[in-house]
Design an enzyme around this catalytic site. Structure first.
Site, mmCIF file in Angstrom:
data_model
loop_
_atom_site.group_PDB
_atom_site.id
_atom_site.type_symbol
_atom_site.label_atom_id
_atom_site.label_comp_id
_atom_site.label_asym_id
_atom_site.label_seq_id
_atom_site.Cartn_x
_atom_site.Cartn_y
_atom_site.Cartn_z
ATOM 1 N N CYS A 86 0.850 -1.187 0.000
ATOM 2 C CA CYS A 86 0.000 0.000 0.000
ATOM 3 C C CYS A 86 0.885 1.235 0.000
ATOM 4 O O CYS A 86 1.832 1.304 0.782
ATOM 5 C CB CYS A 86 -0.895 -0.020 1.242
ATOM 6 S SG CYS A 86 -2.003 1.394 1.339
ATOM 7 N N HIS A 106 -8.833 -3.901 -2.545
ATOM 8 C CA HIS A 106 -7.895 -3.132 -1.713
ATOM 9 C C HIS A 106 -8.287 -1.648 -1.694
ATOM 10 O O HIS A 106 -8.344 -1.029 -0.625
ATOM 11 C CB HIS A 106 -6.467 -3.323 -2.254
ATOM 12 C CG HIS A 106 -5.421 -2.556 -1.506
ATOM 13 N ND1 HIS A 106 -4.434 -3.164 -0.753
ATOM 14 C CD2 HIS A 106 -5.200 -1.220 -1.389
ATOM 15 C CE1 HIS A 106 -3.670 -2.227 -0.213
ATOM 16 N NE2 HIS A 106 -4.110 -1.028 -0.580
ATOM 17 N N GLU A 107 -8.573 -1.100 -2.877
ATOM 18 C CA GLU A 107 -8.920 0.326 -2.951
ATOM 19 C C GLU A 107 -10.287 0.602 -2.326
ATOM 20 O O GLU A 107 -10.481 1.617 -1.659
ATOM 21 C CB GLU A 107 -8.883 0.824 -4.407
ATOM 22 C CG GLU A 107 -7.531 0.695 -5.096
ATOM 23 C CD GLU A 107 -6.374 1.235 -4.286
ATOM 24 O OE1 GLU A 107 -6.550 2.239 -3.565
ATOM 25 O OE2 GLU A 107 -5.280 0.646 -4.357
ATOM 26 N N HIS A 165 -10.170 1.114 1.284
ATOM 27 C CA HIS A 165 -9.736 2.463 1.704
ATOM 28 C C HIS A 165 -10.936 3.380 1.915
ATOM 29 O O HIS A 165 -10.922 4.235 2.810
ATOM 30 C CB HIS A 165 -8.812 3.087 0.659
ATOM 31 C CG HIS A 165 -7.371 2.690 0.799
ATOM 32 N ND1 HIS A 165 -6.624 2.947 1.934
ATOM 33 C CD2 HIS A 165 -6.525 2.055 -0.054
ATOM 34 C CE1 HIS A 165 -5.387 2.499 1.763
ATOM 35 N NE2 HIS A 165 -5.300 1.944 0.572
HETATM 36 ZN ZN ZN Z 1 -3.639 0.971 -0.141
#
Ligand code: ZN
Length: 186
Positions: A98, A140-141, A144
Site C-alpha cells: 500500500c 484493496h482500494e 480504503h
Molecule cells: Zn492501499
C-alpha cells in the site's frame, strides 16, 4: 499535479469516505491529479483518502501486471461512489502492499470474484464483475473508502510484529521515492 500521499496513522485513512454528487467541484482535475500521483509513486491503485480527501473515488491502472497477465492490458479505470454487491469464491492469497504503508508487503486472503456497482468518470453507471488481480486491486482500494487497511486483515500476531514498523511510518521514519505526508512528523 502530484499530491502527497497520506501515511499510515493519519485519521483520514480510518474514516468512512462520503459519496459525491455530479456537481463536486473540479472532479476532472482531481482525477487527473490522482493519476499523476499514482504514476509518480508506481502504484496500481489509489483511493481519494490516500491524498487526504474523504470521498468515494478511487482509480486503478493494472498496466504493471500486463506483462504477466494479458487480462490486465488496458485496465485503467475510475470508480466513483462504488458499492460492493458481492464477493464470492474460495479466498486466495496475494502479496499486497500500500502506498500509504511503504515497505511492508504481506500475503492477504480475499475472495476471487466480485460484483461492483459504480459510476465512471462520465457518470455512467455500471454493474460489473471482476476477477483475478483486477478484483484484488479493486478490493484493496474499496477498503480504503471504508477506512480499512490491508494490514487489518492480518492475524493479531503478525500485526503485532509489524507495530514497530507501522509506528515508524507514522513518524516519517521511512524512505520512499515519492512525496508523503506524515501525521506524527516532529
Ligand atoms: Zn492501499
Amino acid at each position: 499535479m502530484v499530491y502527497s500521499i497520506v501515511a499510515y496513522g493519519d485519521t483520514v485513512l480510518r474514516k468512512k469516505a462520503e459519496e459525491i454528487t455530479k456537481d463536486y467541484p473540479e472532479l476532472d482535475k482531481f482525477i487527473a491529479n490522482m493519476f499523476d500521483t499514482m504514476y509518480d509513486s508506481s502504484g496500481v491503485g489509489l483511493a481519494a483518502p490516500q491524498v487526504g480527501k474523504s470521498i468515494r473515488v478511487f482509480i486503478v491502472d493494472g498496466e504493471p501486471f500486463a506483462e504477466d497477465d494479458e487480462a490486465m492490458i488496458g485496465f485503467k479505470k475510475v470508480f466513483i461512489n462504488p458499492v460492493m454487491i458481492d464477493e464470492t469464491g474460495d479466498k486466495w492469497a496475494f502479496n499486497e502492499g500500500c502506498l500509504s504503508i511503504p515497505r511492508i508487503r504481506e500475503d492477504i486472503d480475499r475472495h476471487p470474484n466480485i460484483t461492483l456497482r459504480y459510476f465512471d468518470e462520465n457518470w455512467v453507471e455500471h454493474t460489473e464483475k471482476f476477477d483475478g488481480i483486477k478484483a484484488r486491486i479493486i478490493q484493496h482500494e474499496y477498503d480504503h473508502l471504508e477506512g480499512i487497511l490491508f494490514i487489518d486483515k492480518l492475524s493479531p500476531l503478525k500485526r503485532k510484529l509489524l507495530q514497530g514498523k507501522l509506528n515508524d511510518i507514522s513518524k516519517g521514519k521511512v524512505r520512499t521515492d515519492y512525496r508523503m505526508r506524515f501525521p506524527k512528523l516532529k
